[in-house]
Write an enzyme that holds these catalytic residues in place. Structure first.
Site, PDB file in Angstrom:
ATOM      1  N   ALA A 174     -78.466 -22.826  19.058  1.00  0.00           N
ATOM      2  CA  ALA A 174     -77.743 -21.727  18.425  1.00  0.00           C
ATOM      3  C   ALA A 174     -77.589 -22.040  16.946  1.00  0.00           C
ATOM      4  O   ALA A 174     -76.884 -22.976  16.565  1.00  0.00           O
ATOM      5  CB  ALA A 174     -76.381 -21.549  19.080  1.00  0.00           C
ATOM      6  N   PRO A 225     -74.534 -13.685  12.768  1.00  0.00           N
ATOM      7  CA  PRO A 225     -74.680 -12.294  12.306  1.00  0.00           C
ATOM      8  C   PRO A 225     -74.868 -12.224  10.790  1.00  0.00           C
ATOM      9  O   PRO A 225     -75.586 -11.374  10.286  1.00  0.00           O
ATOM     10  CB  PRO A 225     -73.366 -11.639  12.726  1.00  0.00           C
ATOM     11  CG  PRO A 225     -72.894 -12.443  13.895  1.00  0.00           C
ATOM     12  CD  PRO A 225     -73.345 -13.849  13.634  1.00  0.00           C
ATOM     13  N   GLY A 262     -79.488 -15.821   8.687  1.00  0.00           N
ATOM     14  CA  GLY A 262     -80.649 -16.063   9.523  1.00  0.00           C
ATOM     15  C   GLY A 262     -81.432 -17.219   8.965  1.00  0.00           C
ATOM     16  O   GLY A 262     -81.131 -18.385   9.211  1.00  0.00           O
ATOM     17  N   ARG A 285     -92.590 -26.038  14.457  1.00  0.00           N
ATOM     18  CA  ARG A 285     -93.378 -24.982  13.803  1.00  0.00           C
ATOM     19  C   ARG A 285     -94.823 -24.945  14.274  1.00  0.00           C
ATOM     20  O   ARG A 285     -95.345 -23.866  14.548  1.00  0.00           O
ATOM     21  CB  ARG A 285     -93.278 -25.101  12.286  1.00  0.00           C
ATOM     22  CG  ARG A 285     -92.040 -24.430  11.774  1.00  0.00           C
ATOM     23  CD  ARG A 285     -91.783 -24.631  10.297  1.00  0.00           C
ATOM     24  NE  ARG A 285     -90.529 -23.953   9.972  1.00  0.00           N
ATOM     25  CZ  ARG A 285     -89.809 -24.170   8.883  1.00  0.00           C
ATOM     26  NH1 ARG A 285     -90.204 -25.047   8.003  1.00  0.00           N
ATOM     27  NH2 ARG A 285     -88.706 -23.518   8.675  1.00  0.00           N
ATOM     28  N   LEU A 310    -109.613  -1.040  19.553  1.00  0.00           N
ATOM     29  CA  LEU A 310    -109.630  -0.474  20.913  1.00  0.00           C
ATOM     30  C   LEU A 310    -109.312   1.017  20.942  1.00  0.00           C
ATOM     31  O   LEU A 310    -109.695   1.724  21.866  1.00  0.00           O
ATOM     32  CB  LEU A 310    -108.629  -1.214  21.801  1.00  0.00           C
ATOM     33  CG  LEU A 310    -108.986  -2.656  22.154  1.00  0.00           C
ATOM     34  CD1 LEU A 310    -107.809  -3.339  22.818  1.00  0.00           C
ATOM     35  CD2 LEU A 310    -110.198  -2.709  23.067  1.00  0.00           C
ATOM     36  N   GLU A 352     -87.991 -19.271  13.978  1.00  0.00           N
ATOM     37  CA  GLU A 352     -88.193 -20.590  13.385  1.00  0.00           C
ATOM     38  C   GLU A 352     -88.763 -20.499  11.973  1.00  0.00           C
ATOM     39  O   GLU A 352     -89.669 -21.218  11.589  1.00  0.00           O
ATOM     40  CB  GLU A 352     -89.033 -21.472  14.293  1.00  0.00           C
ATOM     41  CG  GLU A 352     -88.249 -21.760  15.560  1.00  0.00           C
ATOM     42  CD  GLU A 352     -88.888 -22.782  16.445  1.00  0.00           C
ATOM     43  OE1 GLU A 352     -89.026 -22.484  17.618  1.00  0.00           O
ATOM     44  OE2 GLU A 352     -89.250 -23.858  15.951  1.00  0.00           O
ATOM     45  N   GLY A 353     -88.214 -19.589  11.228  1.00  0.00           N
ATOM     46  CA  GLY A 353     -88.601 -19.436   9.823  1.00  0.00           C
ATOM     47  C   GLY A 353     -89.546 -18.281   9.627  1.00  0.00           C
ATOM     48  O   GLY A 353     -90.655 -18.289  10.136  1.00  0.00           O
ATOM     49  N   THR A 354     -89.090 -17.260   8.910  1.00  0.00           N
ATOM     50  CA  THR A 354     -89.951 -16.103   8.656  1.00  0.00           C
ATOM     51  C   THR A 354     -91.105 -16.485   7.737  1.00  0.00           C
ATOM     52  O   THR A 354     -91.122 -17.569   7.152  1.00  0.00           O
ATOM     53  CB  THR A 354     -89.150 -14.992   7.947  1.00  0.00           C
ATOM     54  OG1 THR A 354     -88.673 -15.528   6.714  1.00  0.00           O
ATOM     55  CG2 THR A 354     -87.996 -14.503   8.783  1.00  0.00           C
TER      56      THR A 354
END
Lengths: 389, 369
Positions: free
Chosen positions: A117, A121, A124, A243, A341, A366-368
């Site tokens: 955790a 909110p 991030g 990562r 497709l 895990e990291g943008t």
């Protein structure tokens, strides 16, 4: 010697894992449709594939190094649509325990599935802004705060919670605590509904005067560091380990998309001729090459990060390079596959649309993409996190 | 087993080449480009190190280093980090030498390799490119027909490096069906009848100083003994893949040069009160340059390692070249962008690198890995 081939043992294991994946895929749609149901620990035919564990035990030392092999395995498992995420040591909390916990702590909790955790909110990617507090009261820590996007928070036996001992200090006061699920004040507030990865639960957890024993502080270091990263470094170290694996998961899903598209087009008589020039290729063939080239780039970058880890080389930069590249392809790849497709690709009959939804998360968790670029840029520019925000 | 480990020998070659490129190439690159001159002295210095001909075995007068496409791509990257034009120039005879080592008959090796085993640059080139805009090595317009013991070659070749001075050319011509298995290579001395070498060198946007020539082949008759590989011919795929991947390696070196050059500038250049490197718009561009250059290198290595393992490297090569060509031009273009107006001025190397990147990324190549 530079080598990108696999020996027979490793090839056989990958082949077996692919076969297992074909079976696992049969259940993928069901657990995507039934988000509220917990997927089982194992898929029904799991025992038939126990021989893979034996093959792994027998693979010897002349194959790929451990991390590289584990990455290859992860790619193949996610290609097959992996359902067993909940078993340790796959969760992020377990990785944190492994990187910052004492030996005794690892022994005590290593067998449990541990969620992590971190996100709140109000924060991030900017992990150091967390507001959840931990205060020592006698021989107990008292936690207060709210955590969101906790993967496996519903099923995990415990949660590794990042909290601050003193909000005014910043990173140096951030520590990791192991909170068992049924600690007093641990409130499972909500189970999120997501775009994809629905077989895996994502929870919001509230800690309200949540009390845990003093020895549940991972690493047992209670000092507040006014200089340097302190416990925060442990969080980042966790990410160096994980990562490449997040990358491998994304790559696995994109690989599944790529193979599906290639197979379907082959049935229609469309194949890539690898040696001809661009004049002799259709736009669709050119797109397939682009998809495969980007996938190859991400895969090799991920292998490189893993290979460095196996050599004991600090791979902070390379872990972000591979995550940045894999994040990219995890968005671009399925998009391109669906573009090729056409309308039938987006239907419920195929898994491609599910893989599209599942793997979109690769460039976020895990990291943008942006955080990875910050890490890379700081590293090559030799800037601290204060100098380049 | 997946490994990125270079051998001790490869590490040494890489280090030596890096030092040579830093000391001898980077500082002359701009002048070469402005004056359209390739200094013979520097070519010779590079050849003293044996960068392009070290794999010629001792029996033909060479050093006899292990023949390795991977070692060659390392050399190409490092040389190109100094200057892509000089890298192409120094290594251009490799497109004559390496195929001879790989596919030549005993007699062919004995006759031609000793000519190129020395410590001085000696021009020889592959004649591969053709003038048509739809040029494609799998569908060559230059054709060779067999008549008795003789091959009759007709066609036009262009962008042949050192066409003005090369003693020999390796002319690539179609002999069979379309596809890389339908091509052959012929060893042609420059004075052979029917071969006309245009006296004017071709002018190009990038790699400007390289003397490129146009070759016209009008019923050129060569004996069977000049067909590379004799009766067995060549592995057309391996030959073309080696050329393509060496070209990509040169692109990797150029891309790395751009990224590394932009970093100190971005840290120094101040706009709105802080270095532009502290702005994410610039920092992210630099990060992507780094990421892409890394990926490009590993893709080139993969194809080269497959060539060394003698497995079909066509797919790995096509993927690598496709990726490298796209990313190189993007990196070089962003390099100019980071420098703004300074990137456009001919004092700094950025505009030259962009021209070189565009040139390299549309060529099949003129060097062999």
């Amino acid at each position: 010697m530079v080598d990108f081939s696999l020996n027979e043992n490793d090839k056989n294991i990958i082949r077996a894992l692919r076969k297992q994946g074909e079976v696992q895929r049969k259940y993928a749609r069901y657990y995507d449709d039934h988000e509220e149901e917990l997927a089982p620990d194992e898929f029904p035919e799991a025992a038939e594939f126990d021989y893979i564990k034996q093959m792994e035990a027998d693979r010897g030392h002349d194959g790929c190094t451990p991390t590289v092999f584990f990455l290859l395995k992860t790619i193949t498992e996610y290609r097959g649509d992996f359902l067993r995420l909940r078993l340790p040591p796959y969760a992020l909390g377990n990785a944190t325990l492994a990187s910052v916990g004492t030996e005794e702590q690892q022994k005590k909790w290593g067998h449990m599935l541990l969620a992590m955790a971190n996100t709140e909110p109000g924060c991030g990617s900017d992990s150091k802004a967390i507001e959840t507090t931990a205060t020592l009261d006698g021989d107990e820590w008292v936690l207060n705060g709210e955590k969101i996007f906790v993967s496996h928070g519903v099923r995990a036996g415990g949660v590794v919670v990042w909290a601050t001992l003193d909000k005014s200090v910043g990173r140096g006061a951030i520590k990791a605590f192991l909170v068992p699920k049924y600690a007093p004040g641990f409130i499972l507030a909500k189970e999120e509904k997501k775009m994809g990865n629905r077989y895996s639960d994502t929870a919001a957890i509230v800690f309200k005067d949540c009390r845990i024993p003093r020895e549940n502080l991972l690493g047992l270091d209670e000092t507040i560091k006014t200089k340097g990263g302190g416990g925060f470094k442990g969080l980042m170290k966790t990410f160096n380990l994980t990562r490449p694996f997040v990358s491998a998961r994304g790559i696995g899903h994109v690989l599944a998309c790529r193979e599906f598209v290639t197979d379907e087009l082959k049935k229609e008589g469309i194949e890539i001729d690898w040696e001809v020039g661009q004049y002799k290729r259709t736009a669709v063939q050119q797109k397939l090459i682009e998809l495969e080239a980007e996938l190859e780039a991400a895969t090799l970058a991920t292998m490189h990060a893993g290979w460095l880890a196996d050599k004991g080389v600090y791979n902070n930069l390379e872990a972000s390079v591979c995550k940045s590249k894999a994040g990219d392809i995890s968005r671009k790849g399925p998009q391109l596959a669906l573009e090729i497709l056409g309308a039938s690709g987006i239907t419920h009959d195929q898994l491609v649309e599910k893989w599209f939804r599942d793997t979109r998360a690769t460039d976020i968790y895990e990291g943008t993409a942006e955080i990875q670029r910050l890490v890379i840029a700081r590293s090559i520019l030799n800037y601290s996190s204060q100098e380049l925000k | 087993m997946i490994s990125f480990e270079l051998s001790k020998e490869q590490e040494l070659v890489q280090k030596t080449t890096k030092e040579f490129a830093a000391g001898e190439l980077r500082n002359i690159a701009r002048d070469c480009d402005e004056d359209n001159k390739i200094p013979q002295k520097v070519l010779d210095k590079a050849w003293e190190l044996g960068l392009a001909n070290a794999a010629i075995s001792e029996e033909y007068g060479g050093i006899g280093m292990e023949r390795s496409a991977l070692t060659t791509v390392l050399i190409c990257e490092e040389l190109s980090y100094g200057c892509a034009t000089m890298a192409s120039a120094i290594m251009s005879p490799s497109a004559f030498i390496q195929p001879l080592i790989d596919f030549g008959t005993e007699d062919q090796k004995k006759e031609y390799l000793p000519l190129h085993a020395g410590e001085k640059f000696k021009a020889a080139a592959m004649a591969l490119h053709e003038p048509q805009f739809t040029f494609d090595p799998t569908d060559l317009r230059t054709r060779a027909e067999k008549k008795g013991d003789t091959w009759i070659i007709n066609g036009v070749k262009r962008l042949v490096p050192f066409g003005d001075t090369a003693g020999h050319f390796l002319v690539i011509a179609g002999t069979g069906d379309a596809g890389l298995c339908g091509i052959d290579a012929f060893i042609l001395p420059r004075d052979i009848g029917g071969l006309t070498i245009d006296s004017k060198t071709e002018k190009t946007m990038g790699l400007k100083p390289l003397p490129f020539s146009r070759l016209s082949l009008d019923n050129v008759a060569v004996p069977d003994t000049n067909r590379l590989g004799g009766d067995e011919g060549i592995d057309g795929r391996a030959l073309i893949n080696s050329v393509r991947i060496a070209n990509s390696a040169i692109c990797v070196g150029l891309s790395k040069a751009v990224g590394d050059y932009a970093i100190p500038y971005a840290k120094e250049r101040v706009a709105f009160g802080e270095p532009i490197a502290k702005k994410q718009a610039i920092a992210f561009m630099l990060a992507d340059m780094y990421t892409e250059t890394e990926c490009m290198r590993w893709m080139v290595w993969k194809a080269a390692s497959q060539l060394d393992q003698k497995v079909d490297a066509t797919k790995a090569t096509t993927l690598a070249c496709h990726y490298v060509n796209q990313k190189t031009i993007q990196i070089a273009d962003n390099g100019v962008q980071v420098f703004g107006g300074h990137g456009y001025i001919r004092e700094l190397p950025l505009e030259m690198w962009l021209r070189n990147a565009r040139t390299l990324s549309v060529m099949e190549g003129m060097v062999s890995a």
